[in-house]
Motif scaffolding. Structure first.
Motif, mmCIF file in Angstrom:
data_model
loop_
_atom_site.group_PDB
_atom_site.id
_atom_site.type_symbol
_atom_site.label_atom_id
_atom_site.label_comp_id
_atom_site.label_asym_id
_atom_site.label_seq_id
_atom_site.Cartn_x
_atom_site.Cartn_y
_atom_site.Cartn_z
ATOM 1 N N LEU A 1 0.850 -1.189 0.000
ATOM 2 C CA LEU A 1 0.000 0.000 0.000
ATOM 3 C C LEU A 1 0.888 1.243 0.000
ATOM 4 O O LEU A 1 1.766 1.383 0.853
ATOM 5 C CB LEU A 1 -0.916 0.012 1.223
ATOM 6 C CG LEU A 1 -2.045 -1.032 1.251
ATOM 7 C CD1 LEU A 1 -2.739 -0.993 2.604
ATOM 8 C CD2 LEU A 1 -3.041 -0.759 0.132
ATOM 9 N N ARG A 2 0.671 2.130 -0.924
ATOM 10 C CA ARG A 2 1.526 3.322 -1.063
ATOM 11 C C ARG A 2 0.672 4.572 -0.950
ATOM 12 O O ARG A 2 -0.480 4.612 -1.421
ATOM 13 C CB ARG A 2 2.222 3.315 -2.425
ATOM 14 C CG ARG A 2 3.038 2.054 -2.704
ATOM 15 C CD ARG A 2 4.402 2.108 -2.084
ATOM 16 N NE ARG A 2 5.124 0.839 -2.195
ATOM 17 C CZ ARG A 2 6.416 0.707 -1.952
ATOM 18 N NH1 ARG A 2 7.121 1.773 -1.578
ATOM 19 N NH2 ARG A 2 6.990 -0.465 -2.048
ATOM 20 N N ASP A 3 1.254 5.592 -0.339
ATOM 21 C CA ASP A 3 0.564 6.874 -0.284
ATOM 22 C C ASP A 3 0.852 7.641 -1.569
ATOM 23 O O ASP A 3 1.499 7.123 -2.495
ATOM 24 C CB ASP A 3 0.976 7.666 0.964
ATOM 25 C CG ASP A 3 2.467 7.965 1.021
ATOM 26 O OD1 ASP A 3 3.133 7.897 -0.044
ATOM 27 O OD2 ASP A 3 2.970 8.280 2.114
ATOM 28 N N ALA A 4 0.359 8.882 -1.634
ATOM 29 C CA ALA A 4 0.503 9.678 -2.857
ATOM 30 C C ALA A 4 1.964 9.927 -3.218
ATOM 31 O O ALA A 4 2.309 10.083 -4.388
ATOM 32 C CB ALA A 4 -0.236 11.010 -2.700
ATOM 33 N N ALA A 5 2.827 9.943 -2.205
ATOM 34 C CA ALA A 5 4.256 10.175 -2.449
ATOM 35 C C ALA A 5 4.984 8.882 -2.805
ATOM 36 O O ALA A 5 6.197 8.908 -3.058
ATOM 37 C CB ALA A 5 4.896 10.807 -1.216
ATOM 38 N N GLY A 6 4.268 7.752 -2.812
ATOM 39 C CA GLY A 6 4.884 6.483 -3.164
ATOM 40 C C GLY A 6 5.539 5.756 -2.009
ATOM 41 O O GLY A 6 6.245 4.763 -2.212
ATOM 42 N N HIS A 7 5.329 6.240 -0.782
ATOM 43 C CA HIS A 7 5.939 5.603 0.384
ATOM 44 C C HIS A 7 5.092 4.417 0.860
ATOM 45 O O HIS A 7 3.866 4.513 0.939
ATOM 46 C CB HIS A 7 6.099 6.613 1.525
ATOM 47 C CG HIS A 7 7.004 7.738 1.192
ATOM 48 N ND1 HIS A 7 6.721 9.063 1.519
ATOM 49 C CD2 HIS A 7 8.191 7.766 0.547
ATOM 50 C CE1 HIS A 7 7.694 9.840 1.102
ATOM 51 N NE2 HIS A 7 8.602 9.075 0.497
ATOM 52 N N SER A 8 5.779 3.337 1.214
ATOM 53 C CA SER A 8 5.099 2.157 1.754
ATOM 54 C C SER A 8 4.539 2.463 3.141
ATOM 55 O O SER A 8 5.132 3.220 3.917
ATOM 56 C CB SER A 8 6.088 0.988 1.847
ATOM 57 O OG SER A 8 5.536 -0.070 2.595
ATOM 58 N N LEU A 9 3.365 1.884 3.444
ATOM 59 C CA LEU A 9 2.772 2.106 4.763
ATOM 60 C C LEU A 9 3.496 1.340 5.864
ATOM 61 O O LEU A 9 3.367 1.677 7.041
ATOM 62 C CB LEU A 9 1.292 1.713 4.758
ATOM 63 C CG LEU A 9 0.354 2.584 3.920
ATOM 64 C CD1 LEU A 9 -1.095 2.188 4.183
ATOM 65 C CD2 LEU A 9 0.551 4.066 4.222
#
Length: 495
Positions: A71-79
């Motif tokens: 799952l990635r946020d808008a910045a592409g970082h993994s949760l």
């Protein structure tokens, strides 16, 4: 469902074979009636299954990691990256270890039944809360709570681990009055089986739940099962044989002959912390905590992240990780327990030393073969050894040398060291292992050399310290105290 049946069938067969073999062994005659033996089974079985499902509500964090990291946020970082998981799990294990200092004396004071009920209720509430948070973040990976995912899960998982710490103390506290020293090796085998079933419920059961019902239920299902366990334990478990209508008996452990009043908690801790046997066991279990979780937590991640080169992710061991861990743990626990009672006259030290010798050889071999197809089978064999040691020491020796009167404090100290070792593992690998934030580095097996390398010194320390327990036996109040913890530390009546 077909997948789950395929996973359960070999374990059921293994358990039936073990039950048959143990049933065919000559019975150690201590005057127990058949009615007593039947009631004892119905006492430890629901208690033990509750303990196993507590494992499911503990290691579900690892089962959830692979789904969260995708799952990635808008910045592409993994949760939940490797570093995030290490932080959450690391803080949780620190809380778990420290909690024993509090919960051990509480269990001695209020009894094991009360402790397992409090632990199960607290854990089901914490898992329920993690299910709600998971529902929120999977619905919107960019929500404010998703941005604080690591912090929120650190708090909830630490709360879960506080209540989880009641489990080991409770199961040993309840069973201490029900098992004589001469038959506790068999209980150590049972303890190993329960740990192993818990690992299966957590990894393969959790994987089945995640793939069938969704990530939220990885936390929701253990909460629901623990709720059922609370009801069963409340009506079935008794703290002592006397509470169940049977006669209490002398278990011949360190509390034997101690009919005086209960000592103040500070004095009990001082007594345990100045007991060389307890401290030696704790040091061995510190190493066990590091090694057990180094294998259990990190092999699946290693197999997944290096899959492009090593192709381990879809191999037999990786696909059935929970089954193989469970089978290895069952065999390790049963072999250790039976050998302890039948070969070494209920001494726990020789078995621990032999298994640590195997762990040392395994860790050295792993260093040279971790990037080959042998790695999966090797870590399964090492798991058999370390779970055998853990069941023998935390589950059995803690009763022998702590005595049924103060076993809660003894288990608290010993298991506190187990999770101090686990915390060291989490910190060590959080620093040394590659972060999946750099997928290229994480995919290169050469960057994982620290994984087997860090196990070698812990195996060496565990082997050296375990050898010092070779002749150790519990001392009753009617016999002189043990003079030392070395190879010549024997019960006075044996000299």
């Amino acid at each position: 469902m077909e997948y789950l049946i395929e996973q359960i069938a070999p374990l059921a067969g293994l358990l039936l074979v073990i039950a048959f073999v143990i049933g065919r062994l000559p019975r150690i005659e201590l005057g127990h009636s058949d009615a007593f033996r039947r009631r004892r089974i119905w006492n430890w079985l629901p208690l033990g299954l509750t303990y196993a499902f507590l494992y499911m509500g503990r290691y579900n964090l690892k089962v959830s990691q692979s789904a969260f990291e995708e799952l990635r946020d808008a910045a592409g970082h993994s949760l939940m990256s490797n570093a995030d998981f290490s932080e959450i799990f690391g803080y949780g294990t620190v809380v778990y270890g420290i909690a024993f200092v509090i919960n051990g004396p509480l269990t001695d004071r209020f009894g094991g039944k009360a402790a397992i009920l409090v632990g199960a209720i607290g854990s089901l509430l914490a898992n329920g809360a993690m299910a709600i948070v998971t529902m929120r973040v999977t619905a919107d990976p960019n929500s404010p709570i998703a941005q604080q995912m690591t912090f929120v899960f650190t708090i909830l998982y630490a709360l879960n681990m506080y209540f989880q710490s009641f489990g080991a103390v409770a199961i040993v506290k309840v069973n201490a009055p029900w098992f004589h020293v001469r038959e506790r090796g068999v209980f150590g085998a049972i303890f190993g089986v329960l740990i192993s079933l818990g690992v299966f419920f957590a990894f393969d059961g959790g994987k089945f739940v995640r793939e069938t019902f969704g990530l939220v239920w990885v936390f929701g299902v253990p909460a629901a099962i623990l709720c059922l366990c609370v009801c069963v334990v409340f009506f079935s478990v008794k703290n002592t044989p006397g509470d169940a209508g049977h006669k209490d008996f002398d278990t011949a452990d360190a509390s034997s002959g101690d009919d005086g009043p209960r000592l103040p908690v500070v004095q009990i801790f001082k007594k345990m912390l100045t007991n060389p046997i307890i401290l030696t066991i704790a040091m061995i279990e510190f190493c066990s905590g590091f090694l057990r979780q180094a294998i259990m937590q990190w092999y699946p991640t290693f197999a997944k992240q290096t899959d492009a080169i090593l192709h381990l992710r879809d191999g037999m061991v990786s696909n059935r990780w929970g089954v193989f861990l469970c089978a290895a743990g069952i065999l390790g626990g049963v072999l250790a327990g039976v050998i302890s009672d039948r070969v070494f006259q209920s001494r726990r030290g020789p078995v621990a030393a032999i298994l640590y010798g195997a762990l040392f050889l395994g860790s050295v071999l792993l260093y040279f073969t971790y990037d080959t197809s042998v790695v999966g089978w090797l870590v399964v064999a090492m798991s058999m050894c370390v779970i055998g040691v853990h069941g023998m020491l935390s589950g059995t020796a803690s009763m022998d040398f702590g005595g049924k009167k103060n076993v809660g404090v003894a288990v608290g100290i010993i298991d506190g060291f187990v999770y101090a070792g686990t915390a060291l593992m989490a910190v060590t690998y959080g620093i040394l292992l590659p972060d999946d934030a750099d997928p290229v580095a994480a995919a290169n097996p050469e960057n994982w050399i620290a994984w087997p390398l860090a196990m070698i010194p812990m195996a060496v320390i565990g082997l050296v310290v375990a050898a010092r327990l070779w002749n150790a036996r519990p001392q009753q109040k009617s016999t002189p105290p043990m003079t030392n913890v070395g190879a010549d530390a024997v019960d006075a009546k044996d000299t």
